[in-house]
Design a protein around this motif. Sequence first.
Motif, mmCIF file in Angstrom:
data_model
loop_
_atom_site.group_PDB
_atom_site.id
_atom_site.type_symbol
_atom_site.label_atom_id
_atom_site.label_comp_id
_atom_site.label_asym_id
_atom_site.label_seq_id
_atom_site.Cartn_x
_atom_site.Cartn_y
_atom_site.Cartn_z
ATOM 1 N N TYR A 1 0.845 -1.209 0.000
ATOM 2 C CA TYR A 1 0.000 0.000 0.000
ATOM 3 C C TYR A 1 0.875 1.253 0.000
ATOM 4 O O TYR A 1 1.977 1.242 0.543
ATOM 5 N N TYR A 2 0.356 2.337 -0.563
ATOM 6 C CA TYR A 2 0.847 3.683 -0.238
ATOM 7 C C TYR A 2 -0.284 4.363 0.511
ATOM 8 O O TYR A 2 -1.292 4.730 -0.113
ATOM 9 N N GLY A 3 -0.156 4.495 1.786
ATOM 10 C CA GLY A 3 -1.276 5.035 2.561
ATOM 11 C C GLY A 3 -2.490 4.138 2.383
ATOM 12 O O GLY A 3 -2.435 2.941 2.682
ATOM 13 N N ASP A 4 -3.570 4.699 1.835
ATOM 14 C CA ASP A 4 -4.778 3.912 1.615
ATOM 15 C C ASP A 4 -4.805 3.249 0.242
ATOM 16 O O ASP A 4 -5.680 2.440 -0.036
ATOM 17 N N LEU A 5 -3.868 3.644 -0.597
ATOM 18 C CA LEU A 5 -3.880 3.139 -1.975
ATOM 19 C C LEU A 5 -3.310 1.724 -2.019
ATOM 20 O O LEU A 5 -2.130 1.499 -1.734
ATOM 21 N N HIS A 6 -4.151 0.786 -2.355
ATOM 22 C CA HIS A 6 -3.751 -0.621 -2.424
ATOM 23 C C HIS A 6 -3.127 -0.874 -3.794
ATOM 24 O O HIS A 6 -3.824 -0.913 -4.797
ATOM 25 N N VAL A 7 -1.813 -1.023 -3.845
ATOM 26 C CA VAL A 7 -1.143 -1.088 -5.146
ATOM 27 C C VAL A 7 -0.891 -2.526 -5.595
ATOM 28 O O VAL A 7 -1.290 -2.908 -6.690
ATOM 29 N N LEU A 8 -0.245 -3.333 -4.776
ATOM 30 C CA LEU A 8 -0.046 -4.736 -5.154
ATOM 31 C C LEU A 8 -1.076 -5.576 -4.411
ATOM 32 O O LEU A 8 -1.186 -5.506 -3.189
ATOM 33 N N GLY B 1 2.898 -4.443 -18.180
ATOM 34 C CA GLY B 1 1.689 -3.846 -17.607
ATOM 35 C C GLY B 1 1.617 -2.386 -17.964
ATOM 36 O O GLY B 1 2.626 -1.752 -18.262
ATOM 37 N N GLY B 2 0.391 -1.865 -17.937
ATOM 38 C CA GLY B 2 0.181 -0.466 -18.296
ATOM 39 C C GLY B 2 0.709 0.466 -17.222
ATOM 40 O O GLY B 2 1.271 0.029 -16.218
ATOM 41 N N ASN B 3 0.495 1.737 -17.473
ATOM 42 C CA ASN B 3 0.930 2.737 -16.502
ATOM 43 C C ASN B 3 0.221 2.544 -15.172
ATOM 44 O O ASN B 3 -0.957 2.206 -15.138
ATOM 45 N N ALA B 4 0.946 2.773 -14.125
ATOM 46 C CA ALA B 4 0.387 2.768 -12.766
ATOM 47 C C ALA B 4 -0.164 1.417 -12.349
ATOM 48 O O ALA B 4 -0.999 1.329 -11.458
ATOM 49 N N SER B 5 0.303 0.346 -13.012
ATOM 50 C CA SER B 5 -0.223 -0.970 -12.648
ATOM 51 C C SER B 5 0.526 -1.563 -11.448
ATOM 52 O O SER B 5 0.087 -2.575 -10.904
ATOM 53 N N GLY B 6 1.634 -0.947 -11.051
ATOM 54 C CA GLY B 6 2.358 -1.436 -9.872
ATOM 55 C C GLY B 6 3.702 -2.079 -10.195
ATOM 56 O O GLY B 6 4.284 -2.766 -9.358
ATOM 57 N N LYS B 7 4.217 -1.815 -11.399
ATOM 58 C CA LYS B 7 5.482 -2.433 -11.803
ATOM 59 C C LYS B 7 6.645 -1.888 -10.967
ATOM 60 O O LYS B 7 7.436 -2.644 -10.417
ATOM 61 N N SER B 8 6.724 -0.551 -10.900
ATOM 62 C CA SER B 8 7.811 0.028 -10.109
ATOM 63 C C SER B 8 7.656 -0.317 -8.629
ATOM 64 O O SER B 8 8.648 -0.520 -7.919
ATOM 65 N N THR B 9 6.414 -0.398 -8.188
ATOM 66 C CA THR B 9 6.180 -0.765 -6.787
ATOM 67 C C THR B 9 6.685 -2.185 -6.514
ATOM 68 O O THR B 9 7.211 -2.478 -5.440
ATOM 69 N N THR B 10 6.543 -3.045 -7.509
ATOM 70 C CA THR B 10 7.098 -4.396 -7.376
ATOM 71 C C THR B 10 8.608 -4.325 -7.125
ATOM 72 O O THR B 10 9.138 -4.967 -6.220
HETATM 73 N N1 LIG Z 1 5.438 7.105 -3.396
HETATM 74 C C1 LIG Z 1 4.137 6.954 -3.733
HETATM 75 N N2 LIG Z 1 3.160 7.466 -2.959
HETATM 76 C C2 LIG Z 1 1.858 7.307 -3.281
HETATM 77 N N3 LIG Z 1 1.432 6.666 -4.379
HETATM 78 C C3 LIG Z 1 2.353 6.138 -5.198
HETATM 79 C C4 LIG Z 1 3.756 6.261 -4.922
HETATM 80 N N4 LIG Z 1 4.443 5.640 -5.910
HETATM 81 C C5 LIG Z 1 3.511 5.155 -6.756
HETATM 82 N N5 LIG Z 1 2.256 5.452 -6.342
HETATM 83 C C6 LIG Z 1 1.003 5.039 -6.990
HETATM 84 O O1 LIG Z 1 0.979 3.637 -7.026
HETATM 85 C C7 LIG Z 1 0.450 3.175 -8.259
HETATM 86 C C8 LIG Z 1 1.451 2.246 -8.918
HETATM 87 O O2 LIG Z 1 2.626 2.989 -9.239
HETATM 88 P P1 LIG Z 1 3.894 2.330 -9.914
HETATM 89 O O3 LIG Z 1 4.232 1.091 -9.207
HETATM 90 O O4 LIG Z 1 4.931 3.384 -9.997
HETATM 91 O O5 LIG Z 1 3.318 1.996 -11.368
HETATM 92 P P2 LIG Z 1 4.084 1.599 -12.714
HETATM 93 O O6 LIG Z 1 5.535 1.515 -12.450
HETATM 94 O O7 LIG Z 1 3.455 0.294 -13.093
HETATM 95 O O8 LIG Z 1 3.733 2.653 -13.716
HETATM 96 C C9 LIG Z 1 0.140 4.421 -9.068
HETATM 97 O O9 LIG Z 1 -1.234 4.687 -8.930
HETATM 98 C C10 LIG Z 1 0.965 5.498 -8.438
HETATM 99 O O10 LIG Z 1 0.325 6.745 -8.565
#
Ligand SMILES: Nc1ncnc2c1ncn2[C@@H]1O[C@H](COP(=O)(O)OP(=O)(O)O)[C@@H](O)[C@H]1O
Lengths: 309, 248
Positions: B17-24, B41-50
């Motif tokens: 999560y980022y705060g309330d945002l459930h990413v993975l 995966g498309g934009n904002a799908s959680g790749k960088s978060t992985t």
């Molecule tokens: N540091 C952060 N704080 C809050 N939200 C974030 C942060 N980094 C990414 N997000 C959100 O998490 C989601 C996934 O981001 P990210 O993993 O960067 O996607 P990708 O790399 O697939 O484009 C997006 O909706 C992005 O806005």
Amino acid sequence: MTTFDLFLQQAINGLSLGAMYALLALGFTLVYGILELINFSHFNVFMVGSFIALWTLQQFGLFGQETILVGLPLAGVLLVTFTVTMLATGVIGVGIERFLLRPLRDVKGPAAMITTIGVSYILFNIILLTVGADSKNFPNPLPPLQIAIGGAVLRLREVLIWIIATLLMLALTFFVQRTKLGRAMRATAQDPEAARMMGVEVDRVIMTAFFLGSALAGASGLIFGLYYNFTSFLIGFNAGLRGFTAAVLGGIGNVPGAMLGGLIIGLVEAFGGQLIGSAWADVIIFAILVLVLVFRPAGLLGRLAPNRS
Amino acid sequence: MSEPTDPILEFQAVNTYYGDLHVLKNVCYTIGRGEIVSLLGGNASGKSTTMKTIMGVVRPASGRVLFDGAEIQDMPTSERVRRGIAPVLEARRLFPRMTVYENLEMGAYTRPKGAGFAQDLERVYTLFPRVQERRGQIAGTLSGGEQQMVAIGRALMARPRLICMDEPSMGLSPLYVEQVFDIIRHINAQGTTIFMVEQNASMALSIAHRAYVLQTGQVVLSGTAKDLRENPAIREAYLGELQVPGAA
Ligand SMILES: Nc1ncnc2c1ncn2[C@@H]1O[C@H](COP(=O)(O)OP(=O)(O)O)[C@@H](O)[C@H]1O
Ligand SMILES: [Mg+2]
């Protein structure tokens, strides 16, 4: 005194003040470079440093300016006093970071900066309440040697201040440029998240910045005492603002900038005092602070902001 | 699909999560030793978060991350690097005011100096003669392609067993893209496992053994690169059926 003699004399004074402010400015810059935090507790870490130096000198039986030391005993006393003072202020700085600032690390907004102001007042009041409000005579074991250059006077204490400040700044530069931890410090300042992903323990880097900055503030406080022959709970404010202005002038976050800024502020104070009257020195220095902030916020040797993510 | 029998990295039901945002969302990956695995995966799908979850820059709220069979999800980033995971970061993220050489030194940060540093440097210079030419230059002044070479070199300096790459071809000219993929294949052939986020799906699938497809934080598809290349949904979504011709 001829005009040239006056000029020379103020250059000598300005370099000594400048050495003191440069050491102080480095502490602001090291911490700001990594945390983007203006650490106002630094003002009074400097002041506490001058008292630690005073007490250390007293342990050697030195109380006023009567006892003069030469040769090895003098070198030994200075070495021990600088070491003890710098270690003690370094530890104080690390303590402030570890126990008061680290818990606020992830709090957004000015909480951490306001905390540093609070810590500054606590240090200020601790010294006021334990030591008292009157100025203290600062022991000075240096022989009153001086040479005349025309009509200007160069005292041994000034030469010594220059040498010590230069050595400390060279040591810091070596540390930052040439050691592994110094490199980690620069990397963290440039991109903290990337540095962390190289395996840098960022907490350790922050601690190092506080230790080094505070140790240099201690050295600066000792130099203050040796230069003016007194110290007091009040000295942190004026010197601290000058050190801070020096850091901003050089480009806050920039190590050579802090050194340059310190020298310039020292020289401005000396020459400004001579030409316009010392009462105006403060006005000139803070005018510089305001002008730099308005017209060249990145400072003389400024640089782009670090990448933040 | 055939799961690798000798995994080097595993995600088991990871939630980040980022705060309330459930990413993975309950994400599972298995990366086999010696593989190249691509994450699409498309934009904002959680790749960088992985990638950040692997490196420990963000911590999962639940689930396990295993490296070499050991749970690493609670370990500090430095320990993960020490164990053999190195990143090639999104947008390269070199230390811009350091020299190329100092950036490479930073890559070797967790390794004791002298422990093969010179050999690793030699290896990077052999792989990227351009990096050797530029070793004294300030990293921020290099071209994008050169920076990417330094970024890959920097990761190699950690002598990692797993390299996590986040969009290595982003913003590069086609010539450099070609070169970067060649290098990735070469590094993998020398024994390093690669887990790679890529927007350029056709390139990624051309060198990967397997791939996962992430959609709003969930793994919606996975399989061998060959299967995915032939999958109609993938062809439509990622392999250019709808893309502007020539777009990288
Ligand atoms: N540091 C952060 N704080 C809050 N939200 C974030 C942060 N980094 C990414 N997000 C959100 O998490 C989601 C996934 O981001 P990210 O993993 O960067 O996607 P990708 O790399 O697939 O484009 C997006 O909706 C992005 O806005
Ligand atoms: Mg991304």
